[in-house]
Design a protein around this motif. Structure first.
Motif, PDB file in Angstrom:
ATOM      1  N   ILE A  53       0.842  -1.202   0.000  1.00 47.05           N
ATOM      2  CA  ILE A  53       0.000   0.000   0.000  1.00 47.05           C
ATOM      3  C   ILE A  53       0.877   1.252   0.000  1.00 47.05           C
ATOM      4  CG2 ILE A  53      -1.605   1.379   1.396  1.00 47.05           C
ATOM      5  CD1 ILE A  53      -2.904  -1.319   2.228  1.00 47.05           C
ATOM      6  N   ALA A  54       1.945   1.242   0.799  1.00 46.72           N
ATOM      7  CA  ALA A  54       2.860   2.393   0.844  1.00 46.72           C
ATOM      8  C   ALA A  54       3.475   2.648  -0.529  1.00 46.72           C
ATOM      9  CB  ALA A  54       3.954   2.169   1.890  1.00 46.72           C
ATOM     10  N   ALA A  55       3.849   1.585  -1.227  1.00 47.02           N
ATOM     11  CA  ALA A  55       4.412   1.743  -2.573  1.00 47.02           C
ATOM     12  C   ALA A  55       3.380   2.345  -3.519  1.00 47.02           C
ATOM     13  CB  ALA A  55       4.891   0.390  -3.100  1.00 47.02           C
ATOM     14  N   ALA A  56       2.175   1.841  -3.460  1.00 50.18           N
ATOM     15  CA  ALA A  56       1.116   2.364  -4.320  1.00 50.18           C
ATOM     16  C   ALA A  56       0.826   3.828  -4.004  1.00 50.18           C
ATOM     17  CB  ALA A  56      -0.156   1.531  -4.157  1.00 50.18           C
ATOM     18  N   HIS A  57       0.762   4.156  -2.719  1.00 51.43           N
ATOM     19  CA  HIS A  57       0.402   5.517  -2.329  1.00 51.43           C
ATOM     20  C   HIS A  57       1.509   6.520  -2.673  1.00 51.43           C
ATOM     21  CE1 HIS A  57      -2.159   7.880   0.809  1.00 51.43           C
ATOM     22  NE2 HIS A  57      -2.145   8.454  -0.360  1.00 51.43           N
ATOM     23  N   SER A  58       2.756   6.167  -2.393  1.00 55.51           N
ATOM     24  CA  SER A  58       3.838   7.120  -2.685  1.00 55.51           C
ATOM     25  C   SER A  58       3.973   7.380  -4.179  1.00 55.51           C
ATOM     26  CB  SER A  58       5.166   6.642  -2.094  1.00 55.51           C
ATOM     27  OG  SER A  58       5.623   5.464  -2.713  1.00 55.51           O
ATOM     28  N   SER A  59       3.802   6.352  -4.999  1.00 58.31           N
ATOM     29  CA  SER A  59       3.925   6.566  -6.445  1.00 58.31           C
ATOM     30  C   SER A  59       2.726   7.328  -6.991  1.00 58.31           C
ATOM     31  CB  SER A  59       4.130   5.241  -7.178  1.00 58.31           C
ATOM     32  OG  SER A  59       3.069   4.345  -6.963  1.00 58.31           O
ATOM     33  N   CYS A  60       1.531   7.005  -6.542  1.00 60.07           N
ATOM     34  CA  CYS A  60       0.333   7.712  -7.000  1.00 60.07           C
ATOM     35  C   CYS A  60       0.378   9.182  -6.589  1.00 60.07           C
ATOM     36  CB  CYS A  60      -0.913   7.041  -6.434  1.00 60.07           C
ATOM     37  SG  CYS A  60      -2.463   7.769  -7.010  1.00 60.07           S
ATOM     38  N   TYR A  61       0.769   9.425  -5.342  1.00 61.55           N
ATOM     39  CA  TYR A  61       0.849  10.805  -4.852  1.00 61.55           C
ATOM     40  C   TYR A  61       1.858  11.615  -5.661  1.00 61.55           C
ATOM     41  CZ  TYR A  61       1.502  14.900  -2.029  1.00 61.55           C
ATOM     42  OH  TYR A  61       1.594  16.207  -1.636  1.00 61.55           O
ATOM     43  N   SER A  62       3.015  11.049  -5.944  1.00 58.67           N
ATOM     44  CA  SER A  62       4.026  11.763  -6.741  1.00 58.67           C
ATOM     45  C   SER A  62       3.482  12.122  -8.114  1.00 58.67           C
ATOM     46  CB  SER A  62       5.292  10.915  -6.896  1.00 58.67           C
ATOM     47  OG  SER A  62       5.979  10.817  -5.678  1.00 58.67           O
ATOM     48  N   MET A  63       2.781  11.185  -8.731  1.00 60.91           N
ATOM     49  CA  MET A  63       2.183  11.443 -10.043  1.00 60.91           C
ATOM     50  C   MET A  63       1.126  12.539  -9.961  1.00 60.91           C
ATOM     51  SD  MET A  63       1.602   7.656 -11.571  1.00 60.91           S
ATOM     52  CE  MET A  63       2.941   6.484 -11.724  1.00 60.91           C
ATOM     53  N   ALA A  64       0.268  12.479  -8.940  1.00 64.27           N
ATOM     54  CA  ALA A  64      -0.800  13.473  -8.792  1.00 64.27           C
ATOM     55  C   ALA A  64      -0.228  14.865  -8.549  1.00 64.27           C
ATOM     56  CB  ALA A  64      -1.745  13.075  -7.652  1.00 64.27           C
ATOM     57  N   CYS A 123      -5.383  12.396  -5.206  1.00 58.45           N
ATOM     58  CA  CYS A 123      -4.674  11.187  -5.630  1.00 58.45           C
ATOM     59  C   CYS A 123      -5.656  10.012  -5.564  1.00 58.45           C
ATOM     60  CB  CYS A 123      -3.472  10.980  -4.708  1.00 58.45           C
ATOM     61  SG  CYS A 123      -2.811   9.325  -4.646  1.00 58.45           S
ATOM     62  N   PRO A 124      -5.795   9.215  -6.625  1.00 61.33           N
ATOM     63  CA  PRO A 124      -6.732   8.090  -6.594  1.00 61.33           C
ATOM     64  C   PRO A 124      -6.496   7.102  -5.458  1.00 61.33           C
ATOM     65  CG  PRO A 124      -6.106   8.545  -8.855  1.00 61.33           C
ATOM     66  CD  PRO A 124      -5.228   9.408  -7.980  1.00 61.33           C
ATOM     67  N   VAL A 125      -5.264   6.875  -5.058  1.00 60.03           N
ATOM     68  CA  VAL A 125      -5.010   5.966  -3.938  1.00 60.03           C
ATOM     69  C   VAL A 125      -5.477   6.611  -2.636  1.00 60.03           C
ATOM     70  CG1 VAL A 125      -3.246   4.739  -2.608  1.00 60.03           C
ATOM     71  CG2 VAL A 125      -3.198   4.665  -5.106  1.00 60.03           C
ATOM     72  N   SER A 126      -5.231   7.911  -2.464  1.00 64.19           N
ATOM     73  CA  SER A 126      -5.751   8.601  -1.276  1.00 64.19           C
ATOM     74  C   SER A 126      -7.267   8.473  -1.217  1.00 64.19           C
ATOM     75  CB  SER A 126      -5.387  10.091  -1.296  1.00 64.19           C
ATOM     76  OG  SER A 126      -4.025  10.311  -1.103  1.00 64.19           O
ATOM     77  N   GLN A 127      -7.913   8.632  -2.346  1.00 64.23           N
ATOM     78  CA  GLN A 127      -9.373   8.529  -2.386  1.00 64.23           C
ATOM     79  C   GLN A 127      -9.835   7.118  -2.041  1.00 64.23           C
ATOM     80  OE1 GLN A 127     -10.352  10.124  -6.255  1.00 64.23           O
ATOM     81  NE2 GLN A 127     -10.240  12.229  -5.504  1.00 64.23           N
ATOM     82  N   ALA A 128      -9.105   6.103  -2.520  1.00 59.24           N
ATOM     83  CA  ALA A 128      -9.459   4.723  -2.212  1.00 59.24           C
ATOM     84  C   ALA A 128      -9.268   4.409  -0.732  1.00 59.24           C
ATOM     85  CB  ALA A 128      -8.631   3.761  -3.066  1.00 59.24           C
ATOM     86  N   LEU A 129      -8.348   5.113  -0.096  1.00 55.44           N
ATOM     87  CA  LEU A 129      -8.035   4.886   1.319  1.00 55.44           C
ATOM     88  C   LEU A 129      -8.665   5.957   2.218  1.00 55.44           C
ATOM     89  CD1 LEU A 129      -4.269   3.998   0.813  1.00 55.44           C
ATOM     90  CD2 LEU A 129      -6.171   2.403   1.181  1.00 55.44           C
ATOM     91  N   ALA A 130      -9.736   6.573   1.768  1.00 53.19           N
ATOM     92  CA  ALA A 130     -10.338   7.710   2.476  1.00 53.19           C
ATOM     93  C   ALA A 130     -10.779   7.376   3.895  1.00 53.19           C
ATOM     94  CB  ALA A 130     -11.518   8.257   1.675  1.00 53.19           C
ATOM     95  N   GLY A 131     -10.977   6.114   4.219  1.00 55.87           N
ATOM     96  CA  GLY A 131     -11.368   5.742   5.569  1.00 55.87           C
ATOM     97  C   GLY A 131     -10.206   5.731   6.548  1.00 55.87           C
ATOM     98  N   THR A 132      -9.008   6.027   6.055  1.00 56.88           N
ATOM     99  CA  THR A 132      -7.804   6.020   6.876  1.00 56.88           C
ATOM    100  C   THR A 132      -7.295   7.449   7.050  1.00 56.88           C
ATOM    101  OG1 THR A 132      -7.214   3.863   5.993  1.00 56.88           O
ATOM    102  CG2 THR A 132      -5.448   5.115   7.007  1.00 56.88           C
ATOM    103  N   THR A 133      -6.799   7.785   8.209  1.00 52.68           N
ATOM    104  CA  THR A 133      -6.214   9.106   8.420  1.00 52.68           C
ATOM    105  C   THR A 133      -4.916   9.206   7.645  1.00 52.68           C
ATOM    106  OG1 THR A 133      -7.170   9.236  10.632  1.00 52.68           O
ATOM    107  CG2 THR A 133      -5.302  10.699  10.164  1.00 52.68           C
ATOM    108  N   ILE A 134      -4.829  10.210   6.773  1.00 59.04           N
ATOM    109  CA  ILE A 134      -3.638  10.454   5.951  1.00 59.04           C
ATOM    110  C   ILE A 134      -3.076  11.810   6.333  1.00 59.04           C
ATOM    111  CG2 ILE A 134      -2.717  10.709   3.611  1.00 59.04           C
ATOM    112  CD1 ILE A 134      -5.156   8.997   2.663  1.00 59.04           C
ATOM    113  N   THR A 135      -1.818  11.819   6.775  1.00 62.85           N
ATOM    114  CA  THR A 135      -1.165  13.072   7.116  1.00 62.85           C
ATOM    115  C   THR A 135      -0.075  13.353   6.095  1.00 62.85           C
ATOM    116  OG1 THR A 135       0.336  11.898   8.620  1.00 62.85           O
ATOM    117  CG2 THR A 135      -1.685  12.857   9.590  1.00 62.85           C
ATOM    118  N   LEU A 136       0.363  14.615   6.055  1.00 59.33           N
ATOM    119  CA  LEU A 136       1.312  15.041   5.028  1.00 59.33           C
ATOM    120  C   LEU A 136       2.338  16.004   5.589  1.00 59.33           C
ATOM    121  CD1 LEU A 136       2.123  15.328   1.973  1.00 59.33           C
ATOM    122  CD2 LEU A 136       0.426  17.176   1.856  1.00 59.33           C
ATOM    123  N   ASP A 137       3.573  15.770   5.221  1.00 59.68           N
ATOM    124  CA  ASP A 137       4.690  16.684   5.497  1.00 59.68           C
ATOM    125  C   ASP A 137       5.265  17.046   4.138  1.00 59.68           C
ATOM    126  OD1 ASP A 137       6.950  18.046   6.345  1.00 59.68           O
ATOM    127  OD2 ASP A 137       8.031  16.234   6.901  1.00 59.68           O
TER     128      ASP A 137
END
Length: 141
Positions: A53-64, A123-137
């Motif tokens: 999941i971390a791999a999917a999220h980091s790559s999707c976020y970078s693309m977005a 980010c599509p992965v963020s949207q798919a994981l919307a039930g999880t708290t996502i923080t950003l630095d």
């Protein structure tokens, strides 16, 4: 046109003592061992659903983020993103923390922070994981 990607897992045994292997079918780039200890304790050379999941999220976020910045007329020179997925046995995934460092010529810190938050939201992965708290630095370098 929609795309579908496929991964398969073969598992043997019970949860705590069993073991398995996940194969990235669509890309064909490999098969990776998984086990409960690699998920709940130390990785020891094996992967886990949370690492995938971390791999999917980091790559999707970078693309977005890259897409959003370019669309605003400030394409990035580079975007480096890491994602940390926290797993608590008995509870599940309790959070995801994204850390991004990007070089974006001509963009100030406030505009970058806005773009970074927009990418997190869209980010599509963020949207798919919307039930999880996502923080950003997010840091402009």
């Amino acid at each position: 046109m929609a795309t579908t990607r496929k991964a398969t897992t073969h598992w043997e045994g019970n949860l705590l003592e069993g073991k398995g292997a996940v194969t990235l079918e669509s890309s064909g780039i490999g098969t990776y061992d998984v086990s409960w200890p690699s998920r709940a304790e130390a990785a020891n050379g094996k992967t886990s659903p949370e690492e995938l999941i971390a791999a999917a999220h980091s790559s999707c976020y970078s693309m977005a983020l890259s897409h959003g910045l370019a669309g605003a007329g400030t394409p990035p020179t580079s975007v480096d993103t890491s994602a940390e997925v926290t797993f608590q046995p008995g509870t599940g995934i309790t959070g995801i923390h994204l850390t991004v460092r990007a070089s974006v010529p001509g963009l100030d810190a406030a505009a970058f922070a806005e773009a970074a938050e927009g990418a997190k939201k869209n980010c599509p992965v963020s949207q798919a994981l919307a039930g999880t708290t996502i923080t950003l630095d997010a840091t402009l370098v």
